[in-house]
Motif scaffolding. Structure first.
Motif, PDB file in Angstrom:
ATOM      1  N   VAL A  30      58.902   9.301  20.650  1.00  0.00           N
ATOM      2  CA  VAL A  30      59.321   7.905  20.501  1.00  0.00           C
ATOM      3  C   VAL A  30      58.845   7.092  21.701  1.00  0.00           C
ATOM      4  O   VAL A  30      58.279   6.006  21.543  1.00  0.00           O
ATOM      5  CB  VAL A  30      60.856   7.796  20.320  1.00  0.00           C
ATOM      6  CG1 VAL A  30      61.322   6.346  20.420  1.00  0.00           C
ATOM      7  CG2 VAL A  30      61.290   8.403  18.995  1.00  0.00           C
ATOM      8  N   GLU A  63      70.614   6.442  26.971  1.00  0.00           N
ATOM      9  CA  GLU A  63      70.020   5.147  26.641  1.00  0.00           C
ATOM     10  C   GLU A  63      68.642   5.071  27.274  1.00  0.00           C
ATOM     11  O   GLU A  63      68.474   5.410  28.442  1.00  0.00           O
ATOM     12  CB  GLU A  63      70.873   3.990  27.138  1.00  0.00           C
ATOM     13  CG  GLU A  63      70.251   2.644  26.780  1.00  0.00           C
ATOM     14  CD  GLU A  63      71.120   1.462  27.127  1.00  0.00           C
ATOM     15  OE1 GLU A  63      72.209   1.356  26.540  1.00  0.00           O
ATOM     16  OE2 GLU A  63      70.711   0.664  27.988  1.00  0.00           O
ATOM     17  N   VAL A  92      64.225   8.856  15.435  1.00  0.00           N
ATOM     18  CA  VAL A  92      65.472   8.266  15.924  1.00  0.00           C
ATOM     19  C   VAL A  92      66.638   8.789  15.090  1.00  0.00           C
ATOM     20  O   VAL A  92      67.689   9.150  15.622  1.00  0.00           O
ATOM     21  CB  VAL A  92      65.400   6.727  15.892  1.00  0.00           C
ATOM     22  CG1 VAL A  92      66.768   6.101  16.166  1.00  0.00           C
ATOM     23  CG2 VAL A  92      64.370   6.221  16.899  1.00  0.00           C
ATOM     24  N   GLY A  97      70.449   8.603  16.689  1.00  0.00           N
ATOM     25  CA  GLY A  97      70.506   7.394  17.499  1.00  0.00           C
ATOM     26  C   GLY A  97      70.233   6.122  16.743  1.00  0.00           C
ATOM     27  O   GLY A  97      70.079   6.112  15.519  1.00  0.00           O
ATOM     28  N   THR A  98      70.173   5.049  17.510  1.00  0.00           N
ATOM     29  CA  THR A  98      69.828   3.730  16.978  1.00  0.00           C
ATOM     30  C   THR A  98      68.716   3.164  17.845  1.00  0.00           C
ATOM     31  O   THR A  98      68.620   3.468  19.037  1.00  0.00           O
ATOM     32  CB  THR A  98      71.023   2.758  17.013  1.00  0.00           C
ATOM     33  OG1 THR A  98      71.464   2.600  18.363  1.00  0.00           O
ATOM     34  CG2 THR A  98      72.162   3.252  16.141  1.00  0.00           C
ATOM     35  N   LEU A  99      67.877   2.340  17.234  1.00  0.00           N
ATOM     36  CA  LEU A  99      66.787   1.696  17.960  1.00  0.00           C
ATOM     37  C   LEU A  99      66.859   0.209  17.672  1.00  0.00           C
ATOM     38  O   LEU A  99      66.792  -0.216  16.522  1.00  0.00           O
ATOM     39  CB  LEU A  99      65.432   2.259  17.517  1.00  0.00           C
ATOM     40  CG  LEU A  99      64.200   1.706  18.230  1.00  0.00           C
ATOM     41  CD1 LEU A  99      64.243   2.010  19.726  1.00  0.00           C
ATOM     42  CD2 LEU A  99      62.938   2.276  17.611  1.00  0.00           C
ATOM     43  N   HIS A 110      62.539  -2.528  23.545  1.00  0.00           N
ATOM     44  CA  HIS A 110      63.024  -1.574  22.552  1.00  0.00           C
ATOM     45  C   HIS A 110      64.097  -0.745  23.250  1.00  0.00           C
ATOM     46  O   HIS A 110      63.845  -0.180  24.321  1.00  0.00           O
ATOM     47  CB  HIS A 110      61.913  -0.641  22.078  1.00  0.00           C
ATOM     48  CG  HIS A 110      60.727  -1.351  21.523  1.00  0.00           C
ATOM     49  ND1 HIS A 110      60.674  -1.810  20.221  1.00  0.00           N
ATOM     50  CD2 HIS A 110      59.542  -1.682  22.095  1.00  0.00           C
ATOM     51  CE1 HIS A 110      59.499  -2.383  20.021  1.00  0.00           C
ATOM     52  NE2 HIS A 110      58.798  -2.328  21.143  1.00  0.00           N
ATOM     53  N   THR A 111      65.281  -0.657  22.658  1.00  0.00           N
ATOM     54  CA  THR A 111      66.369   0.103  23.261  1.00  0.00           C
ATOM     55  C   THR A 111      66.823   1.190  22.294  1.00  0.00           C
ATOM     56  O   THR A 111      67.245   0.894  21.174  1.00  0.00           O
ATOM     57  CB  THR A 111      67.557  -0.809  23.611  1.00  0.00           C
ATOM     58  OG1 THR A 111      67.094  -1.875  24.454  1.00  0.00           O
ATOM     59  CG2 THR A 111      68.653  -0.036  24.326  1.00  0.00           C
ATOM     60  N   LEU A 112      66.724   2.433  22.743  1.00  0.00           N
ATOM     61  CA  LEU A 112      67.150   3.589  21.969  1.00  0.00           C
ATOM     62  C   LEU A 112      68.448   4.109  22.565  1.00  0.00           C
ATOM     63  O   LEU A 112      68.527   4.326  23.774  1.00  0.00           O
ATOM     64  CB  LEU A 112      66.075   4.692  22.035  1.00  0.00           C
ATOM     65  CG  LEU A 112      66.436   6.047  21.449  1.00  0.00           C
ATOM     66  CD1 LEU A 112      66.712   5.949  19.950  1.00  0.00           C
ATOM     67  CD2 LEU A 112      65.337   7.059  21.727  1.00  0.00           C
ATOM     68  N   ARG A 113      69.444   4.279  21.719  1.00  0.00           N
ATOM     69  CA  ARG A 113      70.728   4.829  22.156  1.00  0.00           C
ATOM     70  C   ARG A 113      71.020   6.086  21.331  1.00  0.00           C
ATOM     71  O   ARG A 113      70.962   6.041  20.104  1.00  0.00           O
ATOM     72  CB  ARG A 113      71.841   3.816  21.968  1.00  0.00           C
ATOM     73  CG  ARG A 113      71.732   2.635  22.897  1.00  0.00           C
ATOM     74  CD  ARG A 113      72.870   1.624  22.701  1.00  0.00           C
ATOM     75  NE  ARG A 113      72.681   0.481  23.564  1.00  0.00           N
ATOM     76  CZ  ARG A 113      71.955  -0.587  23.242  1.00  0.00           C
ATOM     77  NH1 ARG A 113      71.367  -0.661  22.078  1.00  0.00           N
ATOM     78  NH2 ARG A 113      71.827  -1.589  24.079  1.00  0.00           N
TER      79      ARG A 113
END
Length: 124
Positions: A30, A63, A92, A97-99, A110-113
């Motif tokens: 990712v 994060e 993801v 997770g969420t993107l 872009h924030t991946l949690r």
């Protein structure tokens, strides 16, 4: 995030949490796709700029954020048309997770949690 001509300035803030292979590999894919897209599109027509990568881990999970100082994503563009972008969503999802994407005339982020359960459930 301004840089001298011909330079892409990196802004790195990366914690080094122990990650199982089954988390680290999709996370790396990712990061690679999002960073590659920033380098490919954010600096079009310019020969300098900035790229940032932030990763932190805590009780809330993991994060990761990738940001660039480009002109933002054209709302009319088909940003999900490339093979890499089509692979990001399932990766993801695999991580639980969420993107999120935030784009404007001053850059894209872009924030991946990934929740703790997403990391723990994928342990080797």
């Amino acid at each position: 995030m301004e840089a001298a001509a011909g330079i892409v300035e990196l802004d790195l803030s990366i914690e080094d949490p122990p990650l199982p292979t089954r988390t680290a590999v999709p996370l790396g894919l990712v990061v690679n796709e999002l960073a590659t897209n920033s380098l490919k599109y954010a600096f079009r027509g310019r020969d300098a700029g900035g790229l940032g990568l932030h990763m932190s881990a805590g009780t809330e999970g993991l994060e990761m954020a990738i940001r660039d100082g480009g002109p933002g994503i054209d709302p009319e563009a088909h940003v999900d048309s490339g093979l890499g972008q089509r692979l990001v969503a399932p990766l993801v999802e695999q991580l639980g997770g969420t993107l999120d994407h935030d784009s404007s005339a001053v850059g894209t982020r872009h924030t991946l949690r990934i929740p703790p359960s997403g990391v723990a459930s994928l342990e080797d």
